[in-house]
Design a protein around this motif. Structure first.
Motif, PDB file in Angstrom:
ATOM      1  N   GLU A 254       9.431  92.301 -17.073  1.00  0.00           N
ATOM      2  CA  GLU A 254      10.589  93.095 -16.642  1.00  0.00           C
ATOM      3  C   GLU A 254      11.217  92.485 -15.387  1.00  0.00           C
ATOM      4  O   GLU A 254      12.453  92.358 -15.287  1.00  0.00           O
ATOM      5  CB  GLU A 254      10.133  94.531 -16.367  1.00  0.00           C
ATOM      6  N   SER A 257      13.024  89.257 -16.290  1.00  0.00           N
ATOM      7  CA  SER A 257      14.320  89.530 -16.923  1.00  0.00           C
ATOM      8  C   SER A 257      15.361  89.941 -15.884  1.00  0.00           C
ATOM      9  O   SER A 257      16.525  89.497 -15.942  1.00  0.00           O
ATOM     10  CB  SER A 257      14.159  90.637 -17.974  1.00  0.00           C
ATOM     11  N   ARG A 258      14.968  90.785 -14.932  1.00  0.00           N
ATOM     12  CA  ARG A 258      15.900  91.208 -13.885  1.00  0.00           C
ATOM     13  C   ARG A 258      16.383  90.020 -13.063  1.00  0.00           C
ATOM     14  O   ARG A 258      17.569  89.907 -12.721  1.00  0.00           O
ATOM     15  CB  ARG A 258      15.217  92.224 -12.982  1.00  0.00           C
ATOM     16  N   LEU A 281      14.066  89.429  -5.026  1.00  0.00           N
ATOM     17  CA  LEU A 281      13.680  89.388  -6.442  1.00  0.00           C
ATOM     18  C   LEU A 281      12.714  88.227  -6.721  1.00  0.00           C
ATOM     19  O   LEU A 281      11.754  88.368  -7.487  1.00  0.00           O
ATOM     20  CB  LEU A 281      14.922  89.264  -7.327  1.00  0.00           C
TER      21      LEU A 281
END
Length: 366
Positions: A254, A257-258, A281
């Motif tokens: 997840e 992907s972000r 991130l």
């Protein structure tokens, strides 16, 4: 003086035996006929056996080529504990458990010459035919037990007490199962030969094919029980690590992907706020990736631990259908009864002779 008296006493004793020779021969004849009856009416029994070597983790190769490959992935097999090995001397404790006996009682056996199958429990509860000697014992010596069994009240209903995991808290058996398991105890045997390093399993049945089938089933169940017990801790650790791995894998995917979406959307935009967000991130991605990688190593190590803890049983002598009966030994039974008869007859004569001497001495005193 004492020696002379002993010699005279022995002469008188043998004379008493000669005088009571009819009684002596009668007692001998009774015991001979009784021994002959038991020897001829005892049911034939056959014993099926197997020999196997239980391999412990200490006996396995410590690492080897597998250890070299595992070390490349950061997995240290040498650090895995070998302290939970099960001694073969404890194997009889496994076969004495109610859980083991219940499973073994459900073993399907082929009834030789009858073209049908039945479980061990069904065979002894419905199909087994006792011989004359067993019936004689049942209605003579065993009669009080049969009367008590008939007169006792019905057993209380079996209640299934379960814990929070839905497992039975207590093992309960019926009267019928208790008698069946008592019979099983006399048929199944597991002996650990520590000097030779082997374990012998044997099962006794009135039919050679049945004996072989029950011995094979008992061997398989015993090895399964030992393996389940041995790898229980490692399996639980594997399950826990695998759950954690799947959770962290989903989190990593997840975050990955972000990060990819963020980079695609902001390829041509230069902004300090966006760069700062991208750094956060990427830091989150790197942290999640390190946890994910570590759990992947732990998962492989847990799998190797389960494989390493699983004992291997090297079978030396497989179960085979016995050709010769293991019991009864009719000549031995007959000789035992003859010996007991001789001892009983001489004991009777000696008792009568002592009583006669005591009465004579008492009269002389008077």
């Amino acid at each position: 003086m004492d020696k002379n008296n002993n010699g005279i006493n022995l002469i008188y004793f043998f004379k008493a035996v000669q005088d009571k020779k009819r009684v002596v021969f009668s007692v001998l004849l009774v015991f001979f006929l009784l021994g002959l009856f038991i020897a001829l009416t005892s049911k034939k029994m056959y014993t099926a056996k197997s020999l196997f070597i239980p391999q412990t983790s200490q006996q396995n190769n410590q690492g080897g080529s597998l250890g070299g490959l595992a070390s490349l992935a950061g997995i240290n097999i040498g650090s895995m504990s070998n302290s939970n090995d099960i001694s073969p001397s404890l194997y009889p404790q496994f076969i004495s458990s109610i859980k083991f006996k219940k499973k073994l009682a459900e073993t399907k056996i082929n009834l030789d010459g009858k073209g049908q199958t039945a479980t061990y429990a069904e065979y002894y509860e419905k199909l087994y035919q006792p011989n004359i000697l067993e019936l004689f014992y049942k209605f003579t010596i065993g009669m009080p037990g049969e009367i008590i069994k008939f007169m006792r009240s019905a057993p209380p209903p079996i209640r299934n007490e379960t814990n929070s995991a839905g497992e039975n808290t207590f093992e309960q058996i019926s009267y019928e199962e208790f008698e069946l398991f008592a019979r099983m105890d006399g048929q199944l045997s597991v002996v650990s030969m520590e000097e030779e390093g082997v374990v012998q399993l044997s099962f006794i049945m009135p039919d050679p094919l049945m004996a072989a089938q029950m011995a094979q089933s008992a061997e398989s169940l015993l090895q399964t029980e030992i393996i389940d017990y041995k790898i229980k801790n490692a399996s639980e650790q594997l399950k826990f690590t695998e759950n954690q791995y799947q959770e962290k894998k989903a989190e990593f995917n997840e975050i990955q992907s972000r990060l990819a979406v963020f980079k695609d959307r902001n390829q041509n935009i230069v902004s300090a706020a966006l760069l700062n967000q991208q750094d956060r991130l990427e830091a989150e991605y790197n942290f999640s990736f390190s946890i994910y990688t570590e759990l992947a190593k732990q998962l492989e190590q847990a799998k190797l631990q389960v494989s390493k803890d699983t004992p291997v049983f090297s079978v030396i002598q497989k179960v085979s259908i016995p050709i010769q009966k293991s019991s009864p030994n009719r000549p031995k039974i007959l000789l035992i009864f003859i010996f007991v008869g001789v001892v009983s007859a001489l004991g009777y004569v000696a008792l009568m002779w002592i009583i006669f001497n005591l009465k004579r001495d008492w009269k002389n005193i008077d």
